[in-house]
Design an enzyme around this catalytic site. Sequence first.
Site, PDB file in Angstrom:
ATOM      1  N   LEU A 214       5.959   3.577  -3.721  1.00  0.00           N
ATOM      2  CA  LEU A 214       5.287   2.285  -3.849  1.00  0.00           C
ATOM      3  C   LEU A 214       5.953   1.235  -2.955  1.00  0.00           C
ATOM      4  CD1 LEU A 214       4.240   0.809  -7.324  1.00  0.00           C
ATOM      5  CD2 LEU A 214       4.398  -0.493  -5.212  1.00  0.00           C
TER       6      LEU A 214
ATOM      7  N   GLU B 177       4.688  -1.060   0.506  1.00  0.00           N
ATOM      8  CA  GLU B 177       3.731  -1.298   1.582  1.00  0.00           C
ATOM      9  C   GLU B 177       4.416  -1.385   2.937  1.00  0.00           C
ATOM     10  OE1 GLU B 177       3.604  -2.576  -1.392  1.00  0.00           O
ATOM     11  OE2 GLU B 177       1.693  -1.742  -2.055  1.00  0.00           O
TER      12      GLU B 177
ATOM     13  N   HIS C 119      -6.340  -9.406  -6.753  1.00  0.00           N
ATOM     14  CA  HIS C 119      -7.213  -8.268  -6.441  1.00  0.00           C
ATOM     15  C   HIS C 119      -8.515  -8.773  -5.831  1.00  0.00           C
ATOM     16  CE1 HIS C 119      -4.504  -6.798  -9.633  1.00  0.00           C
ATOM     17  NE2 HIS C 119      -4.619  -5.629  -9.061  1.00  0.00           N
TER      18      HIS C 119
END
Lengths: 370, 325
Positions: B58, B60, B129
């Site tokens: 995890l 980026e 999101h």
Amino acid sequence: MSSTDMLQVISKNGKAKRGAEPNLPKKTLLAMYEAMMQTRLLDERMINLQRQGRIGFYVPSTGEEAAQVGSCMALDDTDWLFPSYRVPGLFLMRGVDIQHLVANCFGNEADLCKGRQMPVHYAFAEHKLVSISSPIGTHIIHATGLAMAQKLKKDKGISAVYFGDGGTSSNDFHSGLNFAGVAKAPVLFICTNNQWAISVPIEKQTASETIAIKGEAYGMPGVRVDGNDVLAVYDACKKAADRARKGDGPTLIELMTYRRGPHSSSDDPTRYRGNQADEWLDRDPILRFRKYLEVADMWSEKQETELIERLKAGINAEVKKGEAAGQPSLETMFTDVYANVPPHLREQYENLVRDEGTGHEPDPDAAFPL
Amino acid sequence: MSSITMVQAVNDALREEMRGDDDVVVLGEDVGINGGVFRCTADLIDEFGEERVIDTPLSESGIIGAAVGMALYGLKPVPEIQFSDFIWPAFDQITSEMAKMRYRSGGQFTCPMVVRTPYGGGIRGGHYHSQSPEAYFTHTPGLVVVIPSDPYDAKGLLKAAIRCEDPVIFLEPKRIYRAPKMDVPDDDDYVVEIGKAAVRREGTDFTITAYGAMVAVALEACEKAAEQGWSGEVVDLRTLLPLDEDAIIQSVTKTGRLVTLQEATKFCGFSSEISAIVAEKAIDVLEAPVKRVSGFDVPFPYTLEHVYMPHADRVLKAIEGVMTY
Ligand SMILES: Cc1ncc(C[n+]2csc(CCOP(=O)(O)OP(=O)(O)O)c2C)c(N)n1
Ligand SMILES: [Mg+2]
């Protein structure tokens, strides 16, 4: 203890290991049991609300109640907590009214965050529970910074941050532990290793033998604890907290457990792990603690039934209260961006009200996919 | 031809390019056995194995940084960032490394790769999101920025992006991931050219520029405007950088009025660039000031998402503004 051994107090059959029990009064033990049960029942109720379409999204913590309750019990109310999205028990332990949690999940006008965040992204300044962010790991370094400030100001408090096994791969896990190690900051890094980050198993997250062992590289102790054993969790966190309070610096605590439910209400875990979760049913932390209390003659079937009934009734009443409020006003979209609303935002707000009025219906088709 | 959603179009494009070129690899969080949280990489692992469909830790910056390394070697990585809202740990890797590799090495090194990421609101995801980050990337020389508005383009543009010599940020409007379906060619060689806009509706009185999920909103607004006798033209930008300026100028020259539409916040948004270009190159054809319709300059909200998101009536108001000026 090395950072690859696992600390355990209560064995599977409810017996305590000799000499390992923390010295806690019955009242505290029962309060811990109640908080674990309340966390479980609240999760169940909220998942239910989500299934009925009354809230948009939820993140259950089923099976992780001991990790939440045991760690929080080891801290003082004056300590600062940086929660993740999977620790509702912390909020209950700190005395946040369930109706506030419910209002947040509804995103209504009673929500202290004014309906701006997704469900479970709570923030309660009054209880030193810092605002939850979706981006994973970002808060780990905040806890370190806050602890550095506590140290600077000779504050008696410490800080504690909660994150998952996935979170240990984030940049800010590294900075958080590195800064804390160098600064000897009074902070507890509490990693709930539930062995999954959505569909990614722990073996794909790290090649380390354990997560606890990572502490050593940053110059701090790492302890690995049976996260389904509330007394072991308490004991490890209490020792780490005492250590931090004495000025001996941070600790990394790995709480071994299992994410029994889906990642969230939008996830289908059977797609990537079949029925593996079933293997963890008999390692249930609540069941284990209940056995312990029964073996010690502190708990009975009757008490169990009464407790569940009382907690359920309380939760239902609070859900009603929390759900009752209306939608946040349009104005709330423009406030708190800055300390004062600047002219361009005032103009945008006024144009919105002039052109479209204040009545807006939510889109019934919108649904969160994760 | 098959009738498919945008998710399927992305999946098909990846599969076809991976079949055609062994150097194409996919990496990201949950892209393997789970097939991506939006299912864009579904079943790829079954066909291409764990070495070419990589479930990463995890991180980026790790995903993009590793992809840069692979691209330097000669692979064609297609990293997925699960939500564009989580791309920021990789911002340094994208803007300082991936985008500048060719320039800073005098053309000796390059890293052609495609960063795929869902973006935009309309799914009740709150601000982490739902955001539209395109302007952060269009402000970076060296990046190609592409945004499809339907399944046909999603497949054709993604295939073109994977074959592109430069690094591409490929933003997928998740609100329209699953609807509507559309006929998309099965032919391996079909691509949609990068750098070309498309006129989605021809009209004579005003132009709307839009991209991603906002194209459908622009078209809906044009329907409403038609009831009042106003004829709108919709230019779907498709590639934001490099921008098809000619298509915009041509349309505005015909109509004399411009409404720009985007979901992202307004201030320094991509539409501001369009309006500046028109002001510089075609101000003499304008019969009314340009109007920008956008999200408000606030973080993306949760409960009030439906107020925040630009909708057809809000666009119509802007159309009225340019038509009655
Ligand atoms: C920076 C970032 N990347 C990706 C995501 C999407 N995401 C949300 S939760 C999650 C997995 C987190 O796993 P873990 O840290 O183990 O916590 P758990 O969910 O198991 O409690 C991912 C990938 C995110 N929220 N933030
Ligand atoms: Mg986890």
